[in-house]
Structure formats: C-alpha cells, structure tokens
Scaffold this active site. Structure first.
Site, mmCIF file in Angstrom:
data_model
loop_
_atom_site.group_PDB
_atom_site.id
_atom_site.type_symbol
_atom_site.label_atom_id
_atom_site.label_comp_id
_atom_site.label_asym_id
_atom_site.label_seq_id
_atom_site.Cartn_x
_atom_site.Cartn_y
_atom_site.Cartn_z
ATOM 1 N N ARG A 32 19.095 8.321 33.274
ATOM 2 C CA ARG A 32 18.730 7.574 34.719
ATOM 3 C C ARG A 32 19.720 6.602 35.231
ATOM 4 O O ARG A 32 20.214 6.778 36.087
ATOM 5 C CB ARG A 32 17.604 6.831 34.317
ATOM 6 C CG ARG A 32 16.207 7.630 34.241
ATOM 7 C CD ARG A 32 15.000 6.835 34.325
ATOM 8 N NE ARG A 32 14.951 5.952 32.888
ATOM 9 C CZ ARG A 32 13.842 5.156 32.586
ATOM 10 N NH1 ARG A 32 13.121 4.990 33.478
ATOM 11 N NH2 ARG A 32 13.844 4.665 31.447
ATOM 12 N N ASN A 50 11.447 8.540 35.007
ATOM 13 C CA ASN A 50 11.041 9.317 34.079
ATOM 14 C C ASN A 50 9.581 9.824 34.391
ATOM 15 O O ASN A 50 8.555 9.040 34.841
ATOM 16 C CB ASN A 50 11.033 8.748 32.546
ATOM 17 C CG ASN A 50 12.272 8.650 32.386
ATOM 18 O OD1 ASN A 50 13.172 9.331 32.393
ATOM 19 N ND2 ASN A 50 12.469 7.609 31.066
#
Length: 812
Positions: A32, A50
């Site tokens: 990320r 996520n």
C-alpha cells in the site's frame, strides 16, 4: 472558428478513473505504501485499501498518468511482493481531491495469499547496530520490507490489530513514522521500538528472571558453553557456541540426538564466505528475504576452527543460515562467528512456540531461556534446501516460503475467459491433501491456487497431531474456507487414513507413490501421462506391501506399476529401518540363498550382532513371517551396512545420506575412472532382480575393494536400473516425459547421473524444486490428484457413495 474549436478540444484533458483488483503477495510487504507513492508521483487521486487477501486500488486522473501508474506498479512490484492477478475495471470519475490509504475492508473469504515471514533487511540491521539510532540494540526492529508476518497473523486483512502486535500500542514517534509516506515504516504493521514494543527477558530453567542486561548475560553464557533456548519468529531455537565442542556434545546428549546434523547460524555473509565455499547462486539464496538453511561445503578454514565432525558427523555439507532477525544478529556481538541453531523441541515434539511450552519441554536441555512477550500465533520451522544443477531444491519448506501460493494444472484446460473454465472454478470443491505421517505437510486447493503448509514433522504423538490440527484450523480461518474433498494416504495404520474416513467431507484415497508422481507433475505443470521414477523409503502399495523403488506410468487420475524392485524380506518389519544391518542380512540372503552362508557373511560383516543372527535368519527363510518390501531406501540401508558405514540408524535416512555424502568426498579422477561401471542386474517380468548385483558387492568387499569405489558403482547401478525401467515403460507406452520423485532424489550425485542417462536416451526429465522431493510434497500431489479425479467422475460434492471418489487410483 471550427479549427479553433478543434484546438480547444485537444487542449482539454479529460479525467478517467479505474479500479484495480490486485491478488498475489500484496499484503505485509509494503504494498500500500508503494501504491501511495506511485499514485502521488503520477498526480493521481483515489485510494488503496486491503480487502481480505487482495488489494483494491482506485485512481483518477489523466489517462497518460494512469497508464504510467499501471506500468510502474507492475515494474516496481518486486520480491517479496508479487502480482498473480491484476483485474482492471473502468469507472466514472468522482472528483477525489487526494490519494489516501483507507481502512482495510473485512470480508468472509480470502481470495489470495497472505504474507510469509521475511528476513531482516540491511537498513534495519544498520539501525540496530548504530548507537545514534533510536532502534540501537532493539531486537524487534522491522519495516515494511522485513520482519515477522505469517507467524503473528490472527486474522486477515493484514493489519496490526489482526496480529499479535496489537498488544503493543504505538508510541508517538512510531506513530509519526507509521503515518509518514516518505518513511520506509509508512504503514509498517510490525513497527515497534524500545518504548512501545515487545521486551526481552533472560530466565533460568525454573522460569526465574536473571538479573542484569539480557544481552550481556546471554553473551557470557554462550562463551561459558551454556545452552540457551531462544524465542525467535516461528518458535524456539536451541543455541550454543559452534566452536565449543563440549557445548555441542552436551546439546546432543541432552536432546538425545547422537548424529543427526545440526545447523549453523552465521553472523553475516562475510563470515560464511570466509569459512565455506559459496557460489553466486547460493549467495543470492542465502541473503534472500526467505533466508533458508542452505547446505554448503566447508573450506579448510572451517575444518580448522569448527568441530565439524561433532556438528555434522560423516557429512561433507553443513546447513548454514544467516542471522535473519535483529535478535539473532545481536546474539553474536563481537565474540562469535557461528552459533549452533537447531529446532527448539523435545525429541518427537513440534517446535515450542510459547514461553510456557519451552520451559516445560526444554528445561532438561537448556540452561537458560531467552524469551520475549510477543505471541507466536502459529509455529513455523526454518526452511532447508540445497543447490542442484544451479537450482534451489527445497528439502524442507517452511519459514519464508509458506504461505506462498503455488500454481497447478487444472482439469479444464481452457482459456480463462471461456465459460467452461469459469464454471469449473465456480463449482470445483475446496480440496485438502492431508499428507503422510512422516515429514507431514497438508495442502489446500481452492479456485486456481494451492497452499502447501509449512513442514509439521512426523506425526508420532498427540502433541504432533495437535500441532497439525492447530495449523490446519489456522489456515481454514485465514482463508474462510473448509475442505469439501479430502485426499489421504490409504495406509491402514496411518492416523490420517482413519481420521479422513470419519470426517464429514468426501474422501479420496491416493496411494503414496502416485501422490509423489502427481506432485512432481503438478509442480512442472504437466498434463499428459508420464513415466514416474519413484524412489523413497517405504510407502503403502495397492498389493498391501511396502513399495519404494517403482517405475509407474500414469497421470493425475490413475497409474500402472510397470517395473519394481523384486521384493526382499524386511526382518522385524519397519523396525528394521532403525537397524540397517538387518536389511544388509536380507540382501545377503537374496544373493546366496543359503542359511549357513548368510550366517557366515553376517558374522564377518556384523560381528557385534552374532547372537541376533539366528532369529533374523528365521525371518529370512520364512520360519517366522516378515513383510516384503520393494524399497530403494532399504536397499541403500543394506548396502551402507555391508560397507560398514551405518549399522544402526539414529535418524531417518541416515544410511542413504552417508552414502550420498561419501561420493561428495571422492576425487574427480576416481569418479572419471569408474564412470559407466555398474553391477549386474536383470529385469524380468517387470521386476529388477538384484541377486547377482549383491553377490558382486560382497565379492568386492571380500577382495578389499574400497567402500568408496563400491558405493560409486552402487550409485551407477541404481541409475542404470532406472534407465532400463524407463526404457521398458517407454516401449510399452511411447511416453517420453519422465518425473523423478521421492526422498532418494535428494541425492545430488544420483539425480545428476540418472538425469544425464535419461536425457541421452531422448527423454524429457522433470524434477522437484519448490516442492520437496520427499514426503513433504505428498499433500500437494494428493490434492491435485483428488481434484482431477473429482472432475473426471463429474460427481457433485456430497453425493458420493460411501463418501469415496475413485477408491482405486491405479492398477497393479
């Protein structure tokens, strides 16, 4: 006017928006933060988050920037991250003003993989050793590029509150690092420091804390030859100074491990290069994020400074790993180059995970216990491998590699966009391969992915079975799935055979050696029938006997046994595995077919067993019933005993390993002088007859031919037997693809020699790499075989008669 209007349109840049669903190794690896940085640098807005097992990205901006973002995302997703699937969807712009990392989305199912434990990175080690860093000497230092993952996960998606680090709230400084996009700890879920993170304690064997600085006291204890139980990432190690011979002998004595090799942990790569031969390929593997134990040859420097015969008796290669956590690196200080680091378990038990387990199991082994208060959710041992023909071949697959997903061939060989393939994925059951009772692993197949568990050891007792069930439940929880189809080894005495048939799911018996063949096929993506050369210790066959030296022909759904070793008697049954001299007696009897002569040879070759020879003979000549086996592993045992190399086996496979290692020590001139030499044997009615072979070995022994030369010819003979067996199978079937599977193929010389012979005959030869050749790969083969048989039978799960699918997976 019209031309000006056209020009205005060309100058106006419209915004697009896309969604990317990314599956693969994309959680727990700093993915990320990578997405965030790439999005911002390309002037895109949107978000990344996520979702159980995958990453969802939405970006909005100019088309050129979006294309640049996608290209960079693919190019910069490097190890340990990996993209398996990337689905792009076009959306309408919504006018986001910035790019953000959103809270993770929880769902019932995991559609992708979760991260493996990673070795500490160089940046973190530099900080641990830097007196000016706030992470100086802190043993739990990590970032988005390294640290524990799989072993600390309770639930997905991979966020701190789903790990055992949720017990350690971040201090203000760590929280700032966590929220800074330019910091390599940006969204690092394992971030911790001395103020807010886990703590170390040094305890005595009664669990009482030792006063003083834990690091100083630990270093002193190692210098004094003490044994420590040290809690690491996936469990405990038992450690001592690798240069302290008496400490190693004490460890062996206390652990009841007289000869099984012990692994070394090295301070750093420079030390390894000083003491061991290491190729560029081996160097890359040793320093990889997976950081396995790698088998390396010692230099003369190692022989001078380390008691190698105590560390690994009779072996030419030693298991070496680098210090793969900050804690391990700190243990070395400036005093040690190597420490012994072996699994922290009582003999026959799984590796200890908790402080309580360690104190209970290891109090009679370890003098001191170096523990911490970060919980290990699931135990995981170190991976072990070696390089053969330039490729890493895993012998034990665990930390660093699990739970990486594996690919396998599907029964429906269609383009993924075709309706049939999508229907297959939608309707196919979740499959569990339960593995064997030795070197156990289990394997989940779901959708188009395979998850092979970490090495769980031998299923010898209730503690081992409990550990297996705990690991299985953990995976089920992570995936949000339970098996609907269970594949098992039909050996009637195996625990899993009995448990599988009691369970609620449909069951598929997959014979031991068929599972080996299917495992190697699946790893290499093979679909068409193959010739399988399966060489191992023992496995249950369709005729109720123990197999282990087979040439099979078949595919995932069925097999036929084309050639096998003519069965020999195994005096005492499988207990003879611990007494190779007994198998040696069996080979002698096969050769001479005379009781008196057999006793005579036995007295000369095994003088310490004189009193036991008559009872062994009674089993060989049939007066006392004994099982028959066709096992290459037992053949290696018997030859090792006849050569005086291994009379009693202290660990599984010891005799075969010693024979393999003996060739490693041979001068290349000796090998060249005997290339192509082998003992006589016959292939009659699908059986290898070895009576003349063994007789010639005995005569060579009597004529004082060196054990090294006899062993070399023995290896050549096995290769020739395999070649003849494969040619026999080819003449009957026309098949030219050959797979080599079974633990005997961990023998480097035998594999290389046999592969060359088969390739000279025009065969394509396939071997194991990521999947262990031994029983650690059985579960993978079981699961893939079960899925193919389910598809072939077109039987909906839950409707199978007697709960079975294809109870006979081949014909004898």
């Amino acid at each position: 006017m019209d031309n000006m209007a056209v020009k205005r349109v060309r100058k106006t840049k419209t915004k697009d928006r896309i969604r990317l669903n990314v599956r693969g190794i994309v959680q727990g690896v700093g993915y990320r933060p990578l997405v965030y940085r790439l999005a911002v640098s390309n002037r895109l807005t949107g978000y990344v988050r996520n979702r159980s097992g995958e990453v969802i990205i939405e970006v909005e901006g100019e088309r050129e920037n979006i294309e640049s973002f996608i290209n960079e995302l693919v190019q910069k997703t490097i190890e340990p991250a990996r993209i398996n699937h990337l689905l792009v969807s076009h959306l309408s712009p919504v006018g986001d003003r910035e790019f953000i990392i959103e809270e993770s989305e929880h769902s019932q199912e995991c559609s992708s993989v979760f991260p493996a434990d990673l070795a500490v990175c160089e940046d973190c080690i530099a900080e641990v050793l830097d007196p000016n860093s706030r992470f100086h000497l802190y043993p739990f230092t990590s970032c988005t590029n390294c640290g524990p993952r799989y072993s600390i996960i309770r639930s997905l998606p991979y966020d701190r509150d789903g790990t055992s680090l949720t017990s350690f709230p971040l201090c203000q400084t760590c929280a700032l690092d966590f929220s800074d996009p330019m910091n390599r700890r940006f969204h690092a879920q394992t971030i911790a420091c001395a103020k807010c993170g886990p703590k170390m304690e040094l305890l005595n064997s009664r669990g009482m804390q030792i006063a003083g600085n834990w690091l100083t006291e630990t270093s002193t204890a190692l210098s004094e030859g003490k044994i420590l139980a040290v809690k690491g990432i996936g469990g405990f190690h038992l450690i001592c100074d690798a240069a302290h011979m008496h400490a190693i002998e004490k460890l062996r004595n206390r652990k009841h491990r007289p000869r099984k090799p012990l692994a070394l942990m090295a301070r750093d790569l420079a030390v390894v290069e000083e003491y061991f031969e290491i190729s560029s390929r081996e160097r890359r593997i040793l320093t990889s994020r997976q950081a396995p134990i790698l088998l390396l040859k010692p230099k003369e420097n190692a022989r001078r400074h380390l008691p190698l015969e105590v560390i690994a008796p009779g072996l030419t290669r030693i298991g070496i790993m680098l210090a793969y956590t900050p804690l391990h690196r700190l243990l070395f200080g400036g005093r040690f180059d190597f420490i012994i680091a072996t699994s922290g378990n009582k003999s026959g038990y799984p590796i200890a995970r908790s402080n309580e387990e360690a104190l209970s199991q290891l109090s009679e082994i370890a003098d001191l216990f170096l523990v911490h208060n970060r919980e290990i959710i699931i135990g995981i041992d170190d991976s072990v491998g070696h390089v053969m023909e330039g490729e890493l071949c895993l012998i034990r697959r665990a930390r660093g590699y699990v739970p990486e997903l594996l690919t396998f061939p599907y029964p429906v060989q269609a383009d993924e966009q075709k309706k049939e393939f999508k229907q297959f994925l939608f309707s196919s059951p979740i499959v569990l391969g339960t593995g064997g009772e030795m070197k156990n692993t289990f394997c989940f197949l779901y959708e188009d992915q395979a998850l092979l568990s970490q090495h769980l050891g031998d299923m010898e007792n209730l503690e081992s079975l409990s550990n297996h069930r705990r690991a299985l439940k953990h995976i089920e929880k992570m995936l949000g799935k339970t098996p609907q189809l269970i594949a098992y080894d039909p050996h009637p005495d195996y625990f899993f055979s009995k448990e599988a048939n009691k369970g609620p799911g449909d069951v598929v018996p997959v014979y031991h050696h068929h599972a080996h063949m299917a495992s190697c096929m699946a790893e290499n993506g093979l679909i068409s029938p193959v010739i399988g050369c399966i060489l191992d210790g023992t496995g249950y066959g369709q005729d109720g006997r123990l197999w282990g030296f087979e040439i099979l022909v078949g595919d995932y759904t069925a097999f036929e046994r084309m050639v096998h070793l003519r069965p020999i008697t195994l005096p005492g049954g499988e207990s003879a595995i611990r007494h190779p001299w007994m198998t040696g007696m069996s080979l002698i009897y096969e050769a001479v077919q005379n009781g008196d002569q057999t006793i005579g040879w036995g007295k000369r070759l095994f003088p310490c067993t004189k009193e036991k020879l008559p009872i062994v003979l009674a089993q060989l000549d049939g007066r006392i019933p004994s099982p028959k086996v066709s096992s290459s592993g037992r053949l290696f045992d018997g030859i090792a005993a006849i050569l005086g190399i291994c009379m009693e086996s202290s660990y599984e496979g010891e005799a075969a390993i010693l024979l393999s290692e003996m060739i490693e020590r041979l001068d290349q001139k000796v090998i060249s002088n005997h290339r192509g030499t082998y003992y006589p044997f016959e292939l009659k009615d699908g059986e290898w007859w070895i009576d003349r072979f063994i007789m010639q070995v005995l005569l060579d022994r009597e004529q004082s031919i060196s054990a090294e030369v006899i062993n070399l010819k023995f290896h050549h003979t096995i290769s020739e037997m395999v070649r003849e067996g494969v040619l026999h199978a080819h003449k009957k079937t026309g098949i030219r693809s050959v797979v080599l599977s079974g633990g005997v193929w961990n023998n480097r010389y035998l594999l290389s020699c046999t592969k060359k012979l088969l390739q000279q005959e025009g065969f394509s030869v396939f071997t194991h790499k990521k999947i262990p050749a031994g029983d650690g790969g059985l579960a993978f083969g079981q699961a893939v075989s079960a899925l193919w048989r389910w598809y072939q039978n077109h039987v909906p799960v839950g409707t199978c008669k007697d709960n079975r699918i294809g109870s006979a997976s081949g014909k004898g």
